[in-house]
Scaffold this motif. Structure first.
Motif, mmCIF file in Angstrom:
data_model
loop_
_atom_site.group_PDB
_atom_site.id
_atom_site.type_symbol
_atom_site.label_atom_id
_atom_site.label_comp_id
_atom_site.label_asym_id
_atom_site.label_seq_id
_atom_site.Cartn_x
_atom_site.Cartn_y
_atom_site.Cartn_z
ATOM 1 N N LYS A 17 9.460 26.945 -72.790
ATOM 2 C CA LYS A 17 9.421 26.323 -74.171
ATOM 3 C C LYS A 17 8.780 24.900 -73.950
ATOM 4 O O LYS A 17 8.799 24.196 -72.605
ATOM 5 N N LEU A 18 7.456 24.313 -74.612
ATOM 6 C CA LEU A 18 7.074 23.532 -74.305
ATOM 7 C C LEU A 18 6.829 23.028 -75.904
ATOM 8 O O LEU A 18 6.058 23.335 -77.040
ATOM 9 N N ASN A 19 7.247 21.475 -76.034
ATOM 10 C CA ASN A 19 6.845 20.844 -77.837
ATOM 11 C C ASN A 19 5.543 21.140 -78.185
ATOM 12 O O ASN A 19 5.126 20.883 -77.536
ATOM 13 N N LYS A 20 5.598 21.086 -79.298
ATOM 14 C CA LYS A 20 4.603 21.053 -79.823
ATOM 15 C C LYS A 20 3.844 19.779 -79.661
ATOM 16 O O LYS A 20 2.221 19.848 -79.621
ATOM 17 N N LYS A 21 4.387 18.675 -79.435
ATOM 18 C CA LYS A 21 2.920 17.825 -78.996
ATOM 19 C C LYS A 21 2.210 17.743 -78.093
ATOM 20 O O LYS A 21 1.057 17.162 -77.233
ATOM 21 N N MET A 22 3.216 18.508 -76.786
ATOM 22 C CA MET A 22 2.504 18.448 -75.549
ATOM 23 C C MET A 22 1.522 19.716 -75.642
ATOM 24 O O MET A 22 0.911 19.911 -75.202
ATOM 25 N N LYS A 23 2.167 20.759 -76.621
ATOM 26 C CA LYS A 23 0.752 21.703 -76.413
ATOM 27 C C LYS A 23 -0.472 21.639 -77.098
ATOM 28 O O LYS A 23 -1.271 22.004 -77.125
ATOM 29 N N ARG A 24 -0.654 20.910 -77.879
ATOM 30 C CA ARG A 24 -1.589 19.724 -79.035
ATOM 31 C C ARG A 24 -2.493 19.973 -78.081
ATOM 32 O O ARG A 24 -3.537 19.722 -77.936
ATOM 33 N N LEU A 25 -1.725 18.781 -77.034
ATOM 34 C CA LEU A 25 -3.115 17.787 -76.196
ATOM 35 C C LEU A 25 -3.350 18.124 -74.958
ATOM 36 O O LEU A 25 -4.130 17.824 -74.325
ATOM 37 N N ALA A 26 -2.435 19.727 -74.808
ATOM 38 C CA ALA A 26 -3.201 20.288 -73.552
ATOM 39 C C ALA A 26 -4.312 20.519 -74.064
ATOM 40 O O ALA A 26 -5.031 21.203 -73.661
ATOM 41 N N LEU A 27 -4.468 21.138 -74.961
ATOM 42 C CA LEU A 27 -5.495 22.289 -75.659
ATOM 43 C C LEU A 27 -6.524 21.226 -75.657
ATOM 44 O O LEU A 27 -7.998 21.431 -75.978
ATOM 45 N N LYS A 28 -6.257 19.942 -76.822
ATOM 46 C CA LYS A 28 -7.075 18.889 -77.060
ATOM 47 C C LYS A 28 -7.823 18.635 -75.898
ATOM 48 O O LYS A 28 -8.998 18.382 -75.954
#
Length: 221
Positions: free
Chosen positions: A100-111
């Motif tokens: 699992k990875l939290n939402k903020k980390m996922k968003r920053l990775a996509l950005k």
């Protein structure tokens, strides 16, 4: 804000678009990109590999030969891992590899991935693309006009509508292009692709529509 040219399906400039710097002009966070990719690839593992232990393999419980006076080593069961067709020691068993990875980390990775693709010059933005009927020839003409015939391409479309479904079907028989409809409605979530890091970095060129850029900025801002 960064400004980029918007092209039509014939490869001609039609206007310019300002991109959100908080999404498309970040310093790529490579550690988070690695962690997101590791999570995505790990979660794709089925985890169904299974071997049989000595208690599960077929075979009798009878002692195969006498303990002494045979000249052979001691043996208690033909299901022992020492025998052919015996059980397996420490073999794989079904397990859950989920990470699992939290939402903020996922968003920053996509950005980070989007910013990296833009800085490399590997992002193309179209005003729109739609086909009345699915036709491979139509997609090949668009790729040819954009000089992407020999490139590995990811195309991102915003909504699950018929015109975009036709675009996706038109690319089905072309090996080097993948079309993702990134819509994620509350109902009917079957066959929803979703924007993901692996596809963003596993393709040479990224094609987005103007509406897809707006959708990304709404979700990831």
């Amino acid at each position: 804000m960064a400004k980029v040219d918007i092209l039509n399906t014939k490869g001609q400039n039609v206007e310019t678009l300002e991109l959100n710097d908080n999404i498309f002009s970040l310093e790529p966070h490579k550690d988070l990109m690695y962690r997101y990719l590791d999570m995505q690839l790990t979660n794709s593992r089925a985890g169904t590999a299974s071997t049989k232990t000595r208690s599960e393999v077929r075979g009798g419980g009878r002692k195969p030969w006498a303990q002494k006076h045979t000249g052979r080593a001691r043996a208690g069961s033909i299901r022992s891992p020492l025998f052919r067709k015996g059980g397996v020691i420490f073999g794989p068993k079904p397990r859950d590899f989920n990470k699992k990875l939290n939402k903020k980390m996922k968003r920053l990775a996509l950005k980070s991935a989007l910013s990296l693709r833009l800085s490399e010059g590997n992002m193309i933005i179209l005003d729109d693309i739609s086909f009345d009927t699915p036709k491979t020839k139509s997609m090949k003409e668009v790729l040819s006009a954009l000089d992407l015939t020999s490139k590995k391409v990811l195309m991102l479309l915003p909504y699950k509508e018929e015109k975009y479904e036709n675009v996706k079907l038109s690319a089905k028989n072309i090996s080097k292009i993948k079309v993702i409809i990134a819509d994620n409605p509350n109902q009917g979530k079957t066959n929803v692709d979703g924007l993901n890091l692996f596809d963003l970095i596993n393709n040479e060129k990224i094609i987005l529509t103007k509406d897809m850029v707006k959708k990304i900025e709404e979700v990831l801002v």
